[in-house]
Design a protein around this motif. Structure first.
Motif: not given
Length: 88
Positions: A14-37
């Motif tokens: 599933i692809r989106d055209n959003g802002t993207g995610i910095e490589p160092e945060f890719l592992a973090e996005i699947f952790k509970p209650l983690i928000r990058l914004h």
């Protein structure tokens, strides 16, 4: 959305055209209650990807993300393909 079969698994991308995610945060996005914004910038509770990962792992699958800043993200879900029923 694309599907493909490899090694007895089905993969959905599933692809989106959003802002993207910095490589160092890719592992973090699947952790509970983690928000990058902040919540005011992007709505959500920070549980969506955690719950998706939990459901996919329960089915012996996997989920991961590839992303490039400014170009969006692609989320990959791989699950075991169901065996084809025998034809009589």
């Amino acid at each position: 959305m694309a599907t493909q079969h490899a090694d007895g698994h089905c993969e959905i991308a599933i692809r989106d055209n959003g802002t993207g995610i910095e490589p160092e945060f890719l592992a973090e996005i699947f952790k509970p209650l983690i928000r990058l914004h902040t919540a005011s910038g992007f709505p959500g509770s920070g549980l969506g990807l955690t719950l998706a990962r939990k459901a996919i792992l329960a089915q012996q699958g996997s989920i991961w993300c590839e992303s490039e800043l400014g170009k969006g993200s692609t989320f990959h879900v791989q699950l075991p393909c169901p065996a084809s029923p025998a034809v009589h």
